[in-house]
Design a protein around this motif. Structure first.
Motif, PDB file in Angstrom:
ATOM      1  N   GLU A  61       0.832  -1.198   0.000  1.00 38.89           N
ATOM      2  CA  GLU A  61       0.000   0.000   0.000  1.00 38.89           C
ATOM      3  C   GLU A  61       0.872   1.256   0.000  1.00 38.89           C
ATOM      4  OE1 GLU A  61      -2.244  -0.540   3.572  1.00 38.89           O
ATOM      5  OE2 GLU A  61      -3.052  -2.453   2.876  1.00 38.89           O
ATOM      6  N   LYS A  62       0.409   2.291  -0.685  1.00 39.41           N
ATOM      7  CA  LYS A  62       1.143   3.555  -0.701  1.00 39.41           C
ATOM      8  C   LYS A  62       0.892   4.378   0.551  1.00 39.41           C
ATOM      9  CE  LYS A  62       1.813   4.293  -5.632  1.00 39.41           C
ATOM     10  NZ  LYS A  62       1.658   5.265  -6.729  1.00 39.41           N
ATOM     11  N   CYS A  63      -0.233   4.157   1.211  1.00 39.16           N
ATOM     12  CA  CYS A  63      -0.577   4.937   2.407  1.00 39.16           C
ATOM     13  C   CYS A  63       0.381   4.601   3.545  1.00 39.16           C
ATOM     14  CB  CYS A  63      -2.016   4.652   2.826  1.00 39.16           C
ATOM     15  SG  CYS A  63      -2.527   5.556   4.299  1.00 39.16           S
ATOM     16  N   VAL A  64       0.982   5.644   4.130  1.00 40.13           N
ATOM     17  CA  VAL A  64       1.900   5.452   5.236  1.00 40.13           C
ATOM     18  C   VAL A  64       1.280   5.887   6.568  1.00 40.13           C
ATOM     19  CG1 VAL A  64       3.991   5.562   3.838  1.00 40.13           C
ATOM     20  CG2 VAL A  64       3.024   7.668   4.778  1.00 40.13           C
ATOM     21  N   GLY A  65      -0.007   6.128   6.597  1.00 37.33           N
ATOM     22  CA  GLY A  65      -0.699   6.451   7.844  1.00 37.33           C
ATOM     23  C   GLY A  65      -0.304   7.773   8.447  1.00 37.33           C
ATOM     24  N   CYS A  66       0.067   8.751   7.626  1.00 38.96           N
ATOM     25  CA  CYS A  66       0.526  10.046   8.161  1.00 38.96           C
ATOM     26  C   CYS A  66      -0.632  10.924   8.640  1.00 38.96           C
ATOM     27  CB  CYS A  66       1.337  10.789   7.111  1.00 38.96           C
ATOM     28  SG  CYS A  66       0.382  11.309   5.673  1.00 38.96           S
ATOM     29  N   GLU A  67      -1.828  10.648   8.193  1.00 40.33           N
ATOM     30  CA  GLU A  67      -3.049  11.354   8.595  1.00 40.33           C
ATOM     31  C   GLU A  67      -3.143  12.782   8.054  1.00 40.33           C
ATOM     32  OE1 GLU A  67      -3.701  10.960  12.829  1.00 40.33           O
ATOM     33  OE2 GLU A  67      -3.009   8.887  12.802  1.00 40.33           O
ATOM     34  N   LEU A  68      -2.304  13.145   7.089  1.00 39.03           N
ATOM     35  CA  LEU A  68      -2.372  14.497   6.522  1.00 39.03           C
ATOM     36  C   LEU A  68      -3.677  14.721   5.765  1.00 39.03           C
ATOM     37  CD1 LEU A  68       1.279  15.070   5.277  1.00 39.03           C
ATOM     38  CD2 LEU A  68       0.121  16.181   7.180  1.00 39.03           C
ATOM     39  N   CYS A  69      -4.210  13.680   5.137  1.00 34.08           N
ATOM     40  CA  CYS A  69      -5.476  13.819   4.415  1.00 34.08           C
ATOM     41  C   CYS A  69      -6.614  14.159   5.376  1.00 34.08           C
ATOM     42  CB  CYS A  69      -5.800  12.546   3.630  1.00 34.08           C
ATOM     43  SG  CYS A  69      -5.782  11.048   4.625  1.00 34.08           S
ATOM     44  N   ALA A  70      -6.599  13.534   6.547  1.00 34.82           N
ATOM     45  CA  ALA A  70      -7.634  13.814   7.540  1.00 34.82           C
ATOM     46  C   ALA A  70      -7.511  15.248   8.063  1.00 34.82           C
ATOM     47  CB  ALA A  70      -7.544  12.821   8.691  1.00 34.82           C
ATOM     48  N   TRP A  71      -6.282  15.724   8.232  1.00 29.29           N
ATOM     49  CA  TRP A  71      -6.080  17.094   8.706  1.00 29.29           C
ATOM     50  C   TRP A  71      -6.495  18.110   7.656  1.00 29.29           C
ATOM     51  CZ3 TRP A  71      -5.108  18.772  13.482  1.00 29.29           C
ATOM     52  CH2 TRP A  71      -4.647  17.849  14.410  1.00 29.29           C
ATOM     53  N   ALA A  72      -6.321  17.774   6.379  1.00 26.79           N
ATOM     54  CA  ALA A  72      -6.640  18.709   5.304  1.00 26.79           C
ATOM     55  C   ALA A  72      -8.130  18.756   4.984  1.00 26.79           C
ATOM     56  CB  ALA A  72      -5.866  18.330   4.039  1.00 26.79           C
ATOM     57  N   CYS A  73      -8.879  17.758   5.377  1.00 29.52           N
ATOM     58  CA  CYS A  73     -10.296  17.669   5.022  1.00 29.52           C
ATOM     59  C   CYS A  73     -11.120  18.732   5.754  1.00 29.52           C
ATOM     60  CB  CYS A  73     -10.836  16.284   5.351  1.00 29.52           C
ATOM     61  SG  CYS A  73     -12.563  16.068   4.882  1.00 29.52           S
ATOM     62  N   PRO A  74     -11.735  19.679   5.021  1.00 28.20           N
ATOM     63  CA  PRO A  74     -12.516  20.723   5.686  1.00 28.20           C
ATOM     64  C   PRO A  74     -13.838  20.211   6.249  1.00 28.20           C
ATOM     65  CG  PRO A  74     -12.677  20.974   3.321  1.00 28.20           C
ATOM     66  CD  PRO A  74     -11.695  19.874   3.572  1.00 28.20           C
ATOM     67  N   ALA A  75     -14.315  19.084   5.761  1.00 27.83           N
ATOM     68  CA  ALA A  75     -15.597  18.540   6.214  1.00 27.83           C
ATOM     69  C   ALA A  75     -15.419  17.479   7.300  1.00 27.83           C
ATOM     70  CB  ALA A  75     -16.348  17.927   5.032  1.00 27.83           C
TER      71      ALA A  75
END
Length: 184
Positions: A61-75
């Motif tokens: 998997e390419k996902c490294v679990g950094c959680e940046l996507c969750a932090w960037a999500c405005p919703a």
């Protein structure tokens, strides 16, 4: 001044009829009906549809679990919980080439606004958006997609994780695109 009042009187009197004229004129136009469920129009290449978690060519998997996507999500529609890869005997194994991987990954499509900020925030290009747009459902629980639903399918030559990194390769080789599916 009396003539001005007459003009205003007549325009007010015929205003409802003018609106009806627009309605009457459109009654005889041919209706452009789309046969949606039977005939689906293709989307544009850059259409933002359902998300996908991508894989490296060997299946990791390419996902490294950094959680940046969750932090960037405005919703606040994304929930990620990272965990460490464990290559020790009896450990959980390696799911990604990095130190960590996304153990839990969920996207709540009841909240998602399809803005694409999560895609921009991802440092490994693990998260992309597909052209799939049919996300309607009659159950709220079915619109919370889990990691298993979001992961890209295994292609020929890929192996299901957990498995070790390709022989002779390091973490940076994965991100530089030097790993192919046949390397084991």
């Amino acid at each position: 001044m009396a003539e001005k009042d007459k003009g205003g009187f007549f325009s007010e009197m015929f205003a409802p009829v003018g609106g009806f004229g627009v309605t009457f004129a459109t009654m005889f136009r041919k209706v452009k009906t789309e046969e949606y469920p039977e005939v689906k129009r293709p989307t544009q290449p850059r259409f933002h549809g359902r998300h996908q978690l991508n894989r490296h060519p060997d299946g990791l998997e390419k996902c490294v679990g950094c959680e940046l996507c969750a932090w960037a999500c405005p919703a606040d529609a994304i929930m990620v919980e990272g965990a460490n890869n464990d290559d020790t005997p009896g450990g959980t194994g390696r799911f990604s080439p990095g130190e960590r991987y996304g153990r839990i990954y969920q996207i709540n499509y009841l909240r998602c606004i399809f803005c694409g900020l999560c895609i921009e925030a991802c440092p490994t290009r693990a998260l992309t958006m597909t052209n799939f747009y049919e996300l309607a459902d009659d159950s709220r629980a079915d619109l919370i997609f889990t990691k298993e639903q979001l992961l890209a399918p295994l292609q020929p030559g890929m192996h299901a994780p957990p498995h070790p990194m390709a022989q002779g390769m390091e973490e940076r080789d994965y991100y530089q695109g030097k790993v192919d599916g046949g390397t084991r």
